[in-house]
Write a protein that holds these residues in place. Sequence first.
Motif, PDB file in Angstrom:
ATOM      1  N   LYS A  31       8.580   4.166  -4.568  1.00 32.14           N
ATOM      2  CA  LYS A  31       8.259   2.727  -4.789  1.00 32.14           C
ATOM      3  C   LYS A  31       9.093   2.116  -3.667  1.00 32.14           C
ATOM      4  CE  LYS A  31       7.846   0.851  -8.745  1.00 32.14           C
ATOM      5  NZ  LYS A  31       8.519   0.409 -10.021  1.00 32.14           N
ATOM      6  N   ARG A  32       8.450   1.239  -2.892  1.00 32.14           N
ATOM      7  CA  ARG A  32       8.946   0.617  -1.877  1.00 32.14           C
ATOM      8  C   ARG A  32       8.778  -0.767  -1.965  1.00 32.14           C
ATOM      9  NH1 ARG A  32       7.677   5.249   0.907  1.00 32.14           N
ATOM     10  NH2 ARG A  32       9.626   6.446   1.385  1.00 32.14           N
ATOM     11  N   SER A  33       9.566  -1.767  -1.435  1.00 30.34           N
ATOM     12  CA  SER A  33       9.650  -3.160  -1.580  1.00 30.34           C
ATOM     13  C   SER A  33       8.722  -3.819  -0.296  1.00 30.34           C
ATOM     14  CB  SER A  33      10.871  -3.875  -1.663  1.00 30.34           C
ATOM     15  OG  SER A  33      10.760  -5.296  -1.756  1.00 30.34           O
ATOM     16  N   VAL A  34       7.893  -4.597  -0.372  1.00 31.06           N
ATOM     17  CA  VAL A  34       7.329  -5.052   0.815  1.00 31.06           C
ATOM     18  C   VAL A  34       6.856  -6.634   0.426  1.00 31.06           C
ATOM     19  CG1 VAL A  34       5.659  -3.123   1.368  1.00 31.06           C
ATOM     20  CG2 VAL A  34       4.837  -4.656  -0.151  1.00 31.06           C
ATOM     21  N   VAL A  35       6.735  -7.323   1.768  1.00 30.52           N
ATOM     22  CA  VAL A  35       6.700  -8.861   1.624  1.00 30.52           C
ATOM     23  C   VAL A  35       4.965  -9.099   1.770  1.00 30.52           C
ATOM     24  CG1 VAL A  35       7.061 -11.041   2.503  1.00 30.52           C
ATOM     25  CG2 VAL A  35       8.820  -9.180   2.067  1.00 30.52           C
ATOM     26  N   ILE A  36       4.594  -9.671   1.000  1.00 35.19           N
ATOM     27  CA  ILE A  36       2.942  -9.714   1.073  1.00 35.19           C
ATOM     28  C   ILE A  36       2.804 -11.529   1.046  1.00 35.19           C
ATOM     29  CG2 ILE A  36       0.652  -9.740   0.201  1.00 35.19           C
ATOM     30  CD1 ILE A  36       1.637  -6.891  -1.364  1.00 35.19           C
ATOM     31  N   ALA A  37       2.413 -11.885   2.215  1.00 36.73           N
ATOM     32  CA  ALA A  37       2.072 -13.459   2.445  1.00 36.73           C
ATOM     33  C   ALA A  37       3.602 -14.245   1.868  1.00 36.73           C
ATOM     34  CB  ALA A  37       0.937 -13.612   1.599  1.00 36.73           C
ATOM     35  N   GLY A  38       4.587 -13.757   2.157  1.00 37.51           N
ATOM     36  CA  GLY A  38       5.943 -14.118   1.947  1.00 37.51           C
ATOM     37  C   GLY A  38       6.371 -13.986   0.419  1.00 37.51           C
ATOM     38  N   HIS A  39       5.716 -13.001  -0.393  1.00 40.29           N
ATOM     39  CA  HIS A  39       6.286 -12.822  -1.775  1.00 40.29           C
ATOM     40  C   HIS A  39       6.617 -11.267  -1.742  1.00 40.29           C
ATOM     41  CE1 HIS A  39       4.902 -16.637  -3.138  1.00 40.29           C
ATOM     42  NE2 HIS A  39       3.806 -16.363  -2.480  1.00 40.29           N
ATOM     43  N   ARG A  40       7.765 -11.001  -2.156  1.00 40.20           N
ATOM     44  CA  ARG A  40       8.159  -9.539  -2.223  1.00 40.20           C
ATOM     45  C   ARG A  40       7.650  -9.060  -3.548  1.00 40.20           C
ATOM     46  NH1 ARG A  40      12.066  -6.451   0.116  1.00 40.20           N
ATOM     47  NH2 ARG A  40      12.909  -8.491   1.225  1.00 40.20           N
ATOM     48  N   THR A  41       7.119  -7.737  -3.449  1.00 36.95           N
ATOM     49  CA  THR A  41       6.375  -7.050  -4.287  1.00 36.95           C
ATOM     50  C   THR A  41       6.916  -5.632  -3.969  1.00 36.95           C
ATOM     51  OG1 THR A  41       4.667  -6.629  -5.800  1.00 36.95           O
ATOM     52  CG2 THR A  41       4.235  -6.648  -3.401  1.00 36.95           C
ATOM     53  N   SER A  42       6.560  -4.686  -5.289  1.00 41.49           N
ATOM     54  CA  SER A  42       6.969  -3.297  -5.229  1.00 41.49           C
ATOM     55  C   SER A  42       5.815  -2.408  -5.109  1.00 41.49           C
ATOM     56  CB  SER A  42       8.048  -2.659  -6.150  1.00 41.49           C
ATOM     57  OG  SER A  42       9.203  -3.416  -6.178  1.00 41.49           O
ATOM     58  N   ILE A  43       5.516  -1.528  -4.292  1.00 39.25           N
ATOM     59  CA  ILE A  43       4.244  -0.812  -4.506  1.00 39.25           C
ATOM     60  C   ILE A  43       4.695   0.623  -4.522  1.00 39.25           C
ATOM     61  CG2 ILE A  43       2.193   0.261  -3.126  1.00 39.25           C
ATOM     62  CD1 ILE A  43       2.677  -2.768  -1.693  1.00 39.25           C
ATOM     63  N   SER A  44       4.005   1.519  -5.233  1.00 42.93           N
ATOM     64  CA  SER A  44       4.381   2.729  -5.546  1.00 42.93           C
ATOM     65  C   SER A  44       3.131   3.663  -4.753  1.00 42.93           C
ATOM     66  CB  SER A  44       4.268   3.224  -6.899  1.00 42.93           C
ATOM     67  OG  SER A  44       5.337   2.570  -7.717  1.00 42.93           O
ATOM     68  N   LEU A  45       3.496   4.550  -3.891  1.00 42.35           N
ATOM     69  CA  LEU A  45       2.579   5.412  -3.120  1.00 42.35           C
ATOM     70  C   LEU A  45       3.304   6.681  -2.773  1.00 42.35           C
ATOM     71  CD1 LEU A  45       1.181   3.051  -0.490  1.00 42.35           C
ATOM     72  CD2 LEU A  45      -0.111   3.935  -2.188  1.00 42.35           C
ATOM     73  N   GLU A  46       2.668   7.853  -2.634  1.00 39.26           N
ATOM     74  CA  GLU A  46       2.970   9.117  -2.165  1.00 39.26           C
ATOM     75  C   GLU A  46       3.413   8.979  -0.798  1.00 39.26           C
ATOM     76  OE1 GLU A  46      -0.320   9.650  -5.230  1.00 39.26           O
ATOM     77  OE2 GLU A  46       0.046   8.459  -3.402  1.00 39.26           O
ATOM     78  N   ASN A  47       4.621   9.801  -0.471  1.00 39.07           N
ATOM     79  CA  ASN A  47       5.187   9.750   0.959  1.00 39.07           C
ATOM     80  C   ASN A  47       4.391   9.946   2.016  1.00 39.07           C
ATOM     81  OD1 ASN A  47       7.931   9.159   0.145  1.00 39.07           O
ATOM     82  ND2 ASN A  47       8.246  11.208  -0.252  1.00 39.07           N
ATOM     83  N   ALA A  48       3.301  10.504   1.892  1.00 38.33           N
ATOM     84  CA  ALA A  48       2.391  10.766   2.895  1.00 38.33           C
ATOM     85  C   ALA A  48       1.414   9.701   3.196  1.00 38.33           C
ATOM     86  CB  ALA A  48       1.338  11.945   2.439  1.00 38.33           C
ATOM     87  N   PHE A  49       1.163   8.854   2.095  1.00 37.69           N
ATOM     88  CA  PHE A  49       0.494   7.557   2.434  1.00 37.69           C
ATOM     89  C   PHE A  49       1.448   6.315   2.887  1.00 37.69           C
ATOM     90  CE2 PHE A  49      -2.479   9.296  -0.735  1.00 37.69           C
ATOM     91  CZ  PHE A  49      -3.608   8.959   0.024  1.00 37.69           C
ATOM     92  N   TRP A  50       2.808   6.653   2.797  1.00 33.85           N
ATOM     93  CA  TRP A  50       3.811   5.828   3.339  1.00 33.85           C
ATOM     94  C   TRP A  50       3.829   5.974   4.766  1.00 33.85           C
ATOM     95  CZ3 TRP A  50       4.674   1.422   1.689  1.00 33.85           C
ATOM     96  CH2 TRP A  50       4.865   0.898   0.157  1.00 33.85           C
ATOM     97  N   ASP A  51       3.893   7.127   5.069  1.00 34.20           N
ATOM     98  CA  ASP A  51       3.940   7.872   6.543  1.00 34.20           C
ATOM     99  C   ASP A  51       2.773   7.442   7.134  1.00 34.20           C
ATOM    100  OD1 ASP A  51       6.408   8.977   5.926  1.00 34.20           O
ATOM    101  OD2 ASP A  51       5.669  10.728   5.836  1.00 34.20           O
TER     102      ASP A  51
END
Length: 94
Positions: A31-51
């Motif tokens: 689970k990593r935190s990203v900012v989408i259009a100025g709003h922070r949210t968390s997204i869960s993805l497999e490491n391969a997809f993050w890479d």
Amino acid sequence: MNQQQVFAMVPNGNKSDGMVSTGSEAAEIKKRSVVIAGHRTSISLENAFWDALRDLAAARDISVNQLVTEIDRGRRGNLSSAIRTHVLLSQQAS
């Protein structure tokens, strides 16, 4: 590191832990935190997809946050699924 640990994406799109996933780590969900259009949210993805997402963003010279914002604008369902689909289609196109 456990699956509950959160990693923030730094502005240049690199993972803040600086590691690249290999072997069984590639399937581990993070689970990593990203900012989408100025709003922070968390997204869960497999490491391969993050890479792969980080690589796609770097190839376009944009941040992961910018790429995720683009994907978010065009999605019709779950954001994690939209990201996985985007990565898969991008890999198939290359």
